[in-house]
Design a protein around this motif. Structure first.
Motif, PDB file in Angstrom:
ATOM      1  N   PRO A 118       0.828  -1.209   0.000  1.00 55.39           N
ATOM      2  CA  PRO A 118       0.000   0.000   0.000  1.00 55.39           C
ATOM      3  C   PRO A 118       0.863   1.259   0.000  1.00 55.39           C
ATOM      4  O   PRO A 118       1.995   1.259   0.503  1.00 55.39           O
ATOM      5  N   ASP A 119       0.315   2.320  -0.561  1.00 59.75           N
ATOM      6  CA  ASP A 119       1.045   3.582  -0.597  1.00 59.75           C
ATOM      7  C   ASP A 119       1.394   4.024   0.828  1.00 59.75           C
ATOM      8  O   ASP A 119       0.592   3.888   1.751  1.00 59.75           O
ATOM      9  N   LEU A 138       4.510   3.715  14.972  1.00 61.96           N
ATOM     10  CA  LEU A 138       5.154   2.947  13.905  1.00 61.96           C
ATOM     11  C   LEU A 138       4.893   1.476  14.135  1.00 61.96           C
ATOM     12  O   LEU A 138       5.107   0.969  15.240  1.00 61.96           O
ATOM     13  N   LEU A 139       4.440   0.792  13.098  1.00 62.77           N
ATOM     14  CA  LEU A 139       4.190  -0.639  13.175  1.00 62.77           C
ATOM     15  C   LEU A 139       4.967  -1.334  12.061  1.00 62.77           C
ATOM     16  O   LEU A 139       4.714  -1.117  10.877  1.00 62.77           O
ATOM     17  N   ASP A 140       5.941  -2.155  12.468  1.00 67.06           N
ATOM     18  CA  ASP A 140       6.741  -2.964  11.545  1.00 67.06           C
ATOM     19  C   ASP A 140       6.156  -4.369  11.561  1.00 67.06           C
ATOM     20  O   ASP A 140       6.241  -5.079  12.570  1.00 67.06           O
ATOM     21  N   GLU A 144      -5.208  -6.728   0.159  1.00 67.90           N
ATOM     22  CA  GLU A 144      -5.456  -7.491   1.380  1.00 67.90           C
ATOM     23  C   GLU A 144      -4.926  -6.744   2.610  1.00 67.90           C
ATOM     24  O   GLU A 144      -5.576  -6.719   3.669  1.00 67.90           O
ATOM     25  N   LEU A 145      -3.748  -6.143   2.490  1.00 73.18           N
ATOM     26  CA  LEU A 145      -3.219  -5.376   3.614  1.00 73.18           C
ATOM     27  C   LEU A 145      -4.079  -4.149   3.896  1.00 73.18           C
ATOM     28  O   LEU A 145      -4.340  -3.810   5.059  1.00 73.18           O
ATOM     29  N   GLU A 146      -4.506  -3.470   2.852  1.00 73.45           N
ATOM     30  CA  GLU A 146      -5.353  -2.295   3.045  1.00 73.45           C
ATOM     31  C   GLU A 146      -6.641  -2.662   3.770  1.00 73.45           C
ATOM     32  O   GLU A 146      -7.078  -1.944   4.687  1.00 73.45           O
ATOM     33  N   TRP A 194      -4.805   4.571   9.605  1.00 70.27           N
ATOM     34  CA  TRP A 194      -3.490   4.311   9.034  1.00 70.27           C
ATOM     35  C   TRP A 194      -3.231   5.140   7.788  1.00 70.27           C
ATOM     36  O   TRP A 194      -2.088   5.518   7.509  1.00 70.27           O
ATOM     37  N   ARG A 195      -4.279   5.461   7.019  1.00 77.35           N
ATOM     38  CA  ARG A 195      -4.083   6.257   5.799  1.00 77.35           C
ATOM     39  C   ARG A 195      -3.659   7.685   6.123  1.00 77.35           C
ATOM     40  O   ARG A 195      -3.131   8.388   5.247  1.00 77.35           O
TER      41      ARG A 195
END
Length: 418
Positions: A41-42, A227-229, A253-255, A265-266
């Protein structure tokens, strides 16, 4: 060194600079970076895992040029030095690892690193103590050892007792202590559950499960994540013919998963990141070795090359990386043989009874997809043989040719800390 030559063909370079020789193609590396960002995702950030290959020319190329730049994920002062030499600012470096010493934490913070992955409460305390000594605060991602996983992968990183991460079921109880460690601020979470996922479905299943786990951990912590890794698992063949995996369904799927569990998150709450090593550099490398001898023992043929586990495949003792394949021209006669190295140990095997051309002493062989886990993950100093040469090419030109040198130096008493 910088050089120009009329050809960058791996075998021609091997004849010029000797063998064993790694040839890394920066054009392929840049294509991998472009593809990986394209599958995501962007706005996603990508941390490059230096353990895959810390060669300065490669890691520099991952942060320069067109398109989004990779950031650096490191776990030693040696990798830190490579990152700094390649131009990574401290703000773009994530320092990880379960056994950070006071000395390396001091070096990292003194070099401008401010983001760390904390593997335990005590690790967090060590980071905080070092940050306090420098009069600063370290942003820490708590590495989580999730109790459950959603996919079976070649390398499982969670769900069992391990030196990596805080057990997910203990986070709620530990939360007050984790939030109060001087010199630290909980900036987010670091979850890495797999390596080299078997297919896109497995990768999607694992990463979307990770997002769900992260949302639950955020509630347990009582801290809004910045921040999420979510880790990695992007696949590329290792020393075998084949292409990097494609992930056309991953972005959507991630979006969808993030919309459910992190609805802001966007807008960057939290920032999202993945990490990747082999996917970014794996198919950029070709290893060229020269055949030293060919022999037959009790009916089996052995091709003995000048590249062994001191050059490549030192991690093969883990039992999950080999056998290799070698290049075979179309229509060429082939046979079964074991490809072995020159070392005085029966463990120096690159491939058992693999398909190879009919080879003689002096012939060159190519092993493809060797850009990751090559020299620096091999037994470089075993038996004192020279390290392989490493050539970097780009756009049909030779960028550099180097060799790692083994140097023994004397230590003064003050160097040892005694």
């Amino acid at each position: 060194m910088s050089d120009r030559t009329t050809t960058t063909d791996p075998e021609d370079l091997a004849r010029r600079y000797g063998t064993p020789l790694y040839v890394y193609d920066l054009d392929r590396l840049r294509a991998a970076r472009r593809d990986l960002f394209g599958w995501l995702p962007d706005g996603f950030e990508v941390f490059y895992a230096f353990k895959a290959n810390p060669h300065v020319d490669l890691v520099r190329a991952l942060r320069e040029g067109e398109g989004p730049a990779c950031k650096a994920e490191i776990s030693s002062t040696g990798e830190l030095a490579a990152a700094l030499e390649a131009g990574y600012p401290g703000a773009d470096i994530l320092y990880t690892g379960p056994g950070k010493t006071p000395e390396e934490l001091n070096t990292a913070i003194g070099s401008g690193v401010r983001t760390f992955s904390a593997e335990s409460l005590t690790d967090l305390e060590h980071i905080g103590a070092a940050a306090t000594r420098h009069g600063t605060v370290a942003d820490c991602l708590l590495r989580i050892n999730s109790a459950q996983a959603s996919a079976t992968t070649s390398i499982r990183m969670t769900g069992a007792p391990t030196q990596f991460g805080i057990d997910s079921e203990t986070v709620a109880e530990l939360a007050p202590k984790l939030r109060e460690v001087p010199g630290t601020a909980i900036a987010g979470l670091h979850l890495f559950s797999q390596s080299n996922a078997r297919d896109e479905e497995a990768l999607i299943g694992e990463l979307t499960h990770t997002i769900e786990v992260a949302a639950a951990i955020q509630d347990d912590l009582g801290v809004e994540l910045r921040l999420l890794d979510i880790g990695g698992g992007f696949s590329v063949p290792y020393a075998q013919h084949g292409e990097r995996a494609a992930y056309p369904k991953l972005k959507a799927e991630l979006e969808a998963a993030l919309d459910v569990h992190f609805p802001r998150w966007r807008q960057g709450a939290p920032r999202l990141a993945v990490e990747s090593g082999r996917y970014l550099v794996g198919d950029s490398g070709t290893l060229v070795a020269r055949v030293s001898n060919v022999k037959v023992s009790r009916g089996r043929k052995f091709v003995i090359a000048d590249a062994g586990i001191n050059t490549f495949g030192g991690m093969s003792g883990l039992g999950r990386l080999l056998p290799v394949t070698v290049s075979v021209e179309a229509g060429a006669e082939t046979e079964k043989a074991s490809l072995v190295g020159p070392l005085c140990t029966p463990g120096d095997v690159l491939g058992r009874q693999i398909e190879v051309p009919v080879l003689e002493a002096g012939d060159l062989v190519r092993i493809p997809n060797t850009g990751a886990y090559g020299p620096t993950s091999s037994l470089l100093m075993f038996l004192g043989r020279p390290a392989p040469a490493e050539a970097v090419v780009s756009a049909g030109e030779l960028v550099s040719v180097t060799r790692i040198a083994h140097v023994r130096t004397s230590l003064r008493q003050e160097d040892t800390g005694e």
